[in-house]
Design a protein around this motif. Structure first.
Motif, mmCIF file in Angstrom:
data_model
loop_
_atom_site.group_PDB
_atom_site.id
_atom_site.type_symbol
_atom_site.label_atom_id
_atom_site.label_comp_id
_atom_site.label_asym_id
_atom_site.label_seq_id
_atom_site.Cartn_x
_atom_site.Cartn_y
_atom_site.Cartn_z
ATOM 1 N N GLY D 209 51.805 62.939 42.918
ATOM 2 C CA GLY D 209 52.156 61.797 41.641
ATOM 3 C C GLY D 209 51.202 60.572 41.920
ATOM 4 N N VAL D 210 51.590 59.498 41.317
ATOM 5 C CA VAL D 210 50.789 58.481 41.092
ATOM 6 C C VAL D 210 51.507 57.194 41.795
ATOM 7 C CG1 VAL D 210 49.732 56.579 39.369
ATOM 8 C CG2 VAL D 210 49.580 59.328 39.160
ATOM 9 N N ILE D 211 50.826 56.214 42.606
ATOM 10 C CA ILE D 211 51.385 54.915 43.160
ATOM 11 C C ILE D 211 50.657 54.110 42.380
ATOM 12 C CG2 ILE D 211 51.558 53.532 45.087
ATOM 13 C CD1 ILE D 211 52.045 55.988 46.799
ATOM 14 N N GLU D 212 51.440 53.237 41.944
ATOM 15 C CA GLU D 212 51.232 51.845 41.249
ATOM 16 C C GLU D 212 51.315 50.708 42.189
ATOM 17 O OE1 GLU D 212 51.082 50.709 36.499
ATOM 18 O OE2 GLU D 212 53.008 50.785 37.552
ATOM 19 N N CYS D 213 50.193 49.640 42.031
ATOM 20 C CA CYS D 213 50.390 48.530 43.074
ATOM 21 C C CYS D 213 49.766 47.374 42.167
ATOM 22 C CB CYS D 213 49.276 48.871 44.168
ATOM 23 S SG CYS D 213 49.205 47.577 45.331
ATOM 24 N N VAL D 214 50.593 46.270 42.636
ATOM 25 C CA VAL D 214 50.126 45.023 41.924
ATOM 26 C C VAL D 214 49.813 44.000 43.311
ATOM 27 C CG1 VAL D 214 51.272 45.034 39.902
ATOM 28 C CG2 VAL D 214 52.367 44.191 41.841
ATOM 29 N N ILE D 215 48.826 43.096 43.009
ATOM 30 C CA ILE D 215 48.804 41.941 43.609
ATOM 31 C C ILE D 215 48.924 40.674 42.972
ATOM 32 C CG2 ILE D 215 47.055 40.511 45.151
ATOM 33 C CD1 ILE D 215 45.586 43.552 45.486
ATOM 34 N N ARG D 216 50.142 39.876 43.283
ATOM 35 C CA ARG D 216 50.594 39.084 42.594
ATOM 36 C C ARG D 216 49.972 37.491 42.872
ATOM 37 N NH1 ARG D 216 55.853 42.037 40.565
ATOM 38 N NH2 ARG D 216 56.585 41.148 42.494
ATOM 39 N N ASN D 217 49.751 36.540 41.958
ATOM 40 C CA ASN D 217 49.301 35.248 42.751
ATOM 41 C C ASN D 217 47.990 35.229 43.497
ATOM 42 O OD1 ASN D 217 51.731 34.044 41.598
ATOM 43 N ND2 ASN D 217 52.845 34.950 43.286
ATOM 44 N N CYS D 218 47.122 36.070 43.014
ATOM 45 C CA CYS D 218 45.816 36.026 44.039
ATOM 46 C C CYS D 218 45.006 35.106 43.227
ATOM 47 C CB CYS D 218 45.238 37.390 43.558
ATOM 48 S SG CYS D 218 43.643 37.719 44.413
ATOM 49 N N PRO D 219 44.472 34.392 44.105
ATOM 50 C CA PRO D 219 43.576 33.112 43.637
ATOM 51 C C PRO D 219 42.351 33.858 43.122
ATOM 52 C CG PRO D 219 43.294 33.204 46.084
ATOM 53 C CD PRO D 219 44.596 34.115 45.508
ATOM 54 N N PRO D 220 41.857 33.004 41.901
ATOM 55 C CA PRO D 220 40.596 33.418 41.404
ATOM 56 C C PRO D 220 39.358 33.313 42.434
ATOM 57 C CG PRO D 220 41.546 31.717 40.056
ATOM 58 C CD PRO D 220 42.334 31.828 41.190
ATOM 59 N N GLY D 221 38.317 34.218 42.141
ATOM 60 C CA GLY D 221 37.125 33.978 43.247
ATOM 61 C C GLY D 221 37.044 35.013 44.264
ATOM 62 N N LEU D 222 37.858 35.789 44.462
ATOM 63 C CA LEU D 222 37.716 36.819 45.511
ATOM 64 C C LEU D 222 36.972 38.256 45.049
ATOM 65 C CD1 LEU D 222 41.291 36.852 47.471
ATOM 66 C CD2 LEU D 222 39.190 35.282 47.586
ATOM 67 N N GLY D 223 36.276 38.746 45.834
ATOM 68 C CA GLY D 223 35.194 39.715 45.580
ATOM 69 C C GLY D 223 33.721 39.228 45.434
ATOM 70 N N GLU D 224 33.017 40.330 45.995
ATOM 71 C CA GLU D 224 31.628 39.938 46.220
ATOM 72 C C GLU D 224 30.866 40.806 45.797
ATOM 73 O OE1 GLU D 224 30.829 37.364 48.313
ATOM 74 O OE2 GLU D 224 32.908 36.633 48.705
ATOM 75 N N PRO D 225 30.341 40.644 44.206
ATOM 76 C CA PRO D 225 29.280 41.413 43.716
ATOM 77 C C PRO D 225 28.056 41.262 44.490
ATOM 78 C CG PRO D 225 30.328 39.681 42.453
ATOM 79 C CD PRO D 225 30.735 39.479 43.555
ATOM 80 N N ILE D 226 27.231 42.320 44.485
ATOM 81 C CA ILE D 226 27.297 43.155 43.303
ATOM 82 C C ILE D 226 27.962 44.668 43.743
ATOM 83 C CG2 ILE D 226 25.818 44.880 42.008
ATOM 84 C CD1 ILE D 226 25.621 42.005 41.212
ATOM 85 N N PHE D 227 27.906 44.918 45.201
ATOM 86 C CA PHE D 227 28.321 46.006 45.659
ATOM 87 C C PHE D 227 29.911 46.151 46.103
ATOM 88 C CE2 PHE D 227 23.786 46.753 45.911
ATOM 89 C CZ PHE D 227 23.788 48.045 45.088
ATOM 90 N N ASP D 228 30.033 44.891 46.547
ATOM 91 C CA ASP D 228 31.598 44.628 47.352
ATOM 92 C C ASP D 228 32.206 43.864 46.328
ATOM 93 O OD1 ASP D 228 30.198 45.879 49.272
ATOM 94 O OD2 ASP D 228 30.363 44.108 50.671
ATOM 95 N N LYS D 229 32.329 44.327 44.885
ATOM 96 C CA LYS D 229 33.372 44.033 43.788
ATOM 97 C C LYS D 229 34.751 44.153 44.511
ATOM 98 C CE LYS D 229 30.208 44.263 40.010
ATOM 99 N NZ LYS D 229 29.486 44.947 38.979
ATOM 100 N N LEU D 230 35.594 43.453 43.922
ATOM 101 C CA LEU D 230 37.132 43.702 44.600
ATOM 102 C C LEU D 230 37.730 45.005 44.002
ATOM 103 C CD1 LEU D 230 39.034 42.034 46.268
ATOM 104 C CD2 LEU D 230 40.019 40.921 44.022
ATOM 105 N N GLU D 231 37.193 45.472 42.933
ATOM 106 C CA GLU D 231 37.626 46.929 42.321
ATOM 107 C C GLU D 231 37.034 47.991 43.182
ATOM 108 O OE1 GLU D 231 35.857 44.717 40.527
ATOM 109 O OE2 GLU D 231 35.191 45.508 38.721
ATOM 110 N N ALA D 232 35.827 47.694 43.379
ATOM 111 C CA ALA D 232 34.967 48.794 44.451
ATOM 112 C C ALA D 232 35.546 48.701 45.770
ATOM 113 C CB ALA D 232 33.623 48.404 44.381
ATOM 114 N N GLU D 233 35.873 47.704 46.300
ATOM 115 C CA GLU D 233 36.501 47.823 47.475
ATOM 116 C C GLU D 233 38.175 48.332 47.612
ATOM 117 O OE1 GLU D 233 33.872 46.758 49.874
ATOM 118 O OE2 GLU D 233 35.020 45.328 50.690
#
Lengths: 361, 361, 361, 361
Positions: D209-233
């Motif tokens: 099946g599928v698990i859904e996950c949220v992160i609420r109240n995450c401050p803007p600015g997290l994630g390290e382009p180009i390769f360590d983008k938040l969605e990539a990590e």
């Protein structure tokens, strides 16, 4: 090949001595730091060939071009790419060396490791490789100035062969060091050192010596035990510089002659700060800066390039002789002073940012 | 805190001197390597307290438990976790030290960095931390034996304060070194050194010295310029050991007194191999092993723990005095010999695997 | 900013869309690998703007210059630096965007993170950043060809919005894919897709779709559990490509509708090799390649740049509207096909070298 | 093997399903963070076997022991080592599996990669390996609470095979999810899902099946382009979990059916903050969090262990059949919910610390 240095403030260098150029990418630099091309070029000029009568007469302007990462004189937080083109290339001067291994150079070991090597100018093993380090450290210096104002990194020639300078690490200034072409902190010794280097060069010979370096006003708390202790990182940084053979911090090897009662640095309160009354520790205890002046020394061997005939072998495994020639430094130390400062600056900048990451709320 | 060492053969250590235990994870170990618990325990026994009359009388068996990564005496290729429980803990002995900074220890700098520290036994800055390194290197040794048979890593006490051993780096044996409790390679000097350490201890004082280490039969080609040169990695490894103040390879600091003509190592063919007729380079050229014996020296300061009264400050910033007591080493060098060997072994194992990754087809 | 990808075969990229140029350093490339400038330029031409009537008409030749690391058409084992100059820059076209955040672009988040951003052309967030990846992968492809001949990485457009291509992953060829400008593996669907993209563009709108990619003839044993599983590394690689929103391998999301009895891939001996009779696993089991064809899919959102008026805010926090203009792709997928192949190639090359490091004797 | 995750907040895990135990070292944790053993044990209890009637009946208490890094309930800034002993081991149950490769398990690929494997319980490929991740994330959660209070990571079961829950990602609570043993956010669907899992199990079959996950109240600015983008990590983190086959963020694969005009998220000022009026981006733009709720989904395949006869081969390369037995999960999703949360928490904690390192002055 591993051409990356640093964990947060990371530099990646590239380039052979002959070829398109040498350069560096700085990744992990904080944004909004003012950096000028002049900051970078000033440091490159301190290490470039042809800058004085006691260094190699090769003519390379070593002009830096910033390809990315800066906008309107400020860092963007993106990778800063700096390129220095190679210009003064005379491959023909290296024809003999393409088949004969120069003693105490890296020709043989590069062949042993890679099975191939750049045939002229020392390739990647050339000291020209340090251009990227120096350029990157010029940026690092701006980061230190902004985030930890007052930190000062200063190196000077302590000895040339048997000639030893008399320098007070706490008070010597950049002006004094730059006032003489050998870059010692002892103006009275400078003339003797310059004279000695000239004589050695006229003999087709070479000399080494020791560079001393201080970091003044370093805040306590920098260094990441167990393995990335500040002195361990400095040791690695220094031993990665071409021609280095040793590193010591604080009391160093001579500290082994003292007893614990003599060597320990008592703590005392001074102007509301925790200080030590002596500094055998060299500004680092348990791998972490303690707020005292960090002081270390680096041994440089005599330049491997000498203008005389030496026994060696060819890359085909035949005994032969090699007659040295070319335009080289009889003593690398004057040009190595900015390189030692650069590597110390890179270590500091990286550790300052590392400490920010984990600092307590 | 950075408790990881190595790029491919990576170790991660943990543990305070007091608490549940100390240990290590080895990740990146090749599979199918025979490793016995005895291999590991033998090395731990060489560094444990209480092993002889000249080291601290603390009683810790330091018994290793392998939690993962081995099956039927062979490595699985998965992380090898090794745990050593803490046993001999006397927190009460450290009550005074919980508020007074011991001079030339890491109490103050840990507080400056973290704002908190383990109050007893030196915490993470204790030499007990090196247990994980020694255990991991015992595994590394098996990897070397399997992949590059013949490599030999051997260290010994070269000097204790002013007493200097006379040792031939090419021929000294492990048996000779282990035959005396001070672990020098010069049996005639051993008695003097032991006597000196005993006398220093009876004075409540301490001494340091120099450990020399060789790597024999290292294949050419190990080391990753520009920054992970073999000597740079060894320097970092050694300066990460508690109480070290200096590192030199080959001719080291004394090589700065020679000229290039004296210092260069001529190449010559010998038994079909490219060799050098001298070894001022210390087995490494341009950051890469050249097939000669690698030789380096490490300076250890006198132990910071002394049994006498010293000036210091409290963690509240008040001047005070501290009366040293406890069960400590008046000289760490006999127990540091296996630690130096361990760190050299870890560097070698890692670089051997790194070279495999990029070797030409 | 983290512009490094890979552990052994590591690439470091740099460059804003406007500025001196974009490029890459490849470190950790094995020596003696034949690499031609044509290999690199061919791949860059596949991703460059202006290559067909359905991509952005921007005119950039994207000519690669190799600054270091190659000699006589072979890798030296040293860092390979590749530079592509920026040429077609029209900063004036971006004046409005310098103060208004383009919806679903990275303008706002770069400001939020860095407090500064390159004001024109998308800066570091531009897809122009992928040039370095593609150039590096062209080198990686030569490494694969030399060390693991037969490995084939092939991607194609699987869907454009609702239009789905019918492609056999085991037999589709590069020739078929390159035979149409939309780069689908289904020539019959190509015309519809091209037509659809043209219509969407004429509406000032944009579309996305799915790219499918196979790795054929991958040897078993690649991938490094627990965290660097092959599918995890591929997922990261793909989600690091601009405009991607999803990744699935093998049966992917639709595999969640099957039961275990339907989904498991039975093993069977075939031509003396261990094979599976179905491939819901997608060529990877437990994070390690199993010798079957690796197959995965990547979702690309519709291009954020559209030629219509949108609600947005200024960098001063005022509500406003933005009228899109400029020369952009109405659909990025045709140009993204070589980028997907590039990232897959980089993952494979790195893992092939990683496996060499730890392979059993 | 690569058992390290994270750059600053780094975890190193170890352990086979049978053997001494499984565990984790957390290195790079800021000091002075309150952490209780209860925090850790609570999360371990959520993932342990035997917790309800729809998970495997294996009996393992999974009791955590903290070996280092904490003092008086606070982090020391030193490595935190957490050990969970293995207890319920029945090697005899695995005798057949020691020679027959279980379909869609990692038995074959481990043999192909390492030439050796732990013969019982799945070894390192067992889901038991995730204990270290969950324990580490329990510490990470305390770091988030201290440094960025308000961040909330919440996952739930979105689908079991064809059964889909109706959940509002913005409002669903931990209490609702924990109120039912299947851990869905839709109490009305819970009974159907539980019933379905029971029926599947009684058939000797399995489902995903599928698990859904949220992160609420995450401050803007997290994630390290180009390769360590938040969605990539996040993608890498999720695909490193056993049994996962897909990842999508925001609109994901279904977003490819929209046009740009429909998909773009307009910016608008709201309560003085820059917000978007839709969230197809899923809280991340250009690889960096934008302050909106981060939402992603992870596909889990049906459990590979089924209680029926399957075709397979032996490790000697002979065709054979295998009759499944043992105590396993017919559906891993209820126990995978805390694992998804754990990996998301680890990514966030690491990126929060990374952002601190480079934040502008």
């Amino acid at each position: 090949m591993s051409s990356t240095f640093g964990e947060i403030f990371r530099i990646h260098t590239y380039g052979e001595s002959h070829g398109g150029g040498v350069g560096v990418i700085i990744d992990g630099c904080p944004p909004c730091i003012p950096v000028s091309l002049e900051d970078i070029q000033y440091q490159l000029d301190r290490r470039r060939p042809g800058q004085s009568e006691i260094v190699t007469p090769r003519k390379e302007a070593d002009t830096a071009e910033v390809l990315s990462g800066l906008h309107d004189g400020k860092t963007l937080g993106t990778p800063i790419s700096i390129l220095v083109r190679n210009t003064d290339q005379r491959p023909s001067a290296y024809e003999e060396m393409a088949v004969k291994y120069r003693p105490s150079h890296a020709d043989y070991t590069y062949d042993a490791k890679y099975g191939i090597r750049a045939p002229s100018g020392g390739g990647r093993a050339s000291a020209r490789e340090t251009i990227g380090r120096v350029a990157a450290a010029a940026v690092g210096k701006q980061v230190l100035d902004k985030i930890a104002p007052g930190i000062e990194v200063l190196a000077w020639v302590k000895t040339i062969q048997h000639l030893e300078a008399n320098v007070d690490p706490e008070t010597v200034t950049a002006e004094t060091i730059e006032s003489n072409i050998v870059r010692t902190g002892d103006p009275e010794m400078a003339a003797d050192m310059i004279e000695h280097i000239k004589k050695i060069r006229s003999d087709g010979n070479s000399v080494g010596g020791v560079i001393e370096c201080v970091i003044r006003n370093c805040p306590p708390g920098l260094g990441e035990p167990i393995f990335d202790k500040l002195e361990a990182e400095l040791a690695k940084a220094m031993l990665s510089i071409p021609a280095t053979k040793g590193f010591e911090i604080g009391s160093g090897f001579s500290g082994t002659l003292l007893t614990g009662k003599e060597h320990n640095d008592p703590f005392v309160m001074k102007d509301g700060k925790i200080r030590t009354t002596s500094n055998h520790s060299g500004g680092v205890q348990g791998g972490i800066s303690n707020g005292e002046t960090i002081i270390f020394r680096v041994a440089f061997k005599p330049t491997a390039t000498i203008i005389s005939q030496q026994d060696t072998v060819t890359d085909k495994g035949e005994n032969t002789t090699l007659q040295g020639r070319g335009r080289h430094d009889a003593c690398v130390l004057p040009r190595a002073v900015p390189i030692v400062e650069a590597m110390a600056t890179l270590v500091l900048t990286d550790h300052l940012l590392r400490q920010r990451a984990i600092m307590r709320v």
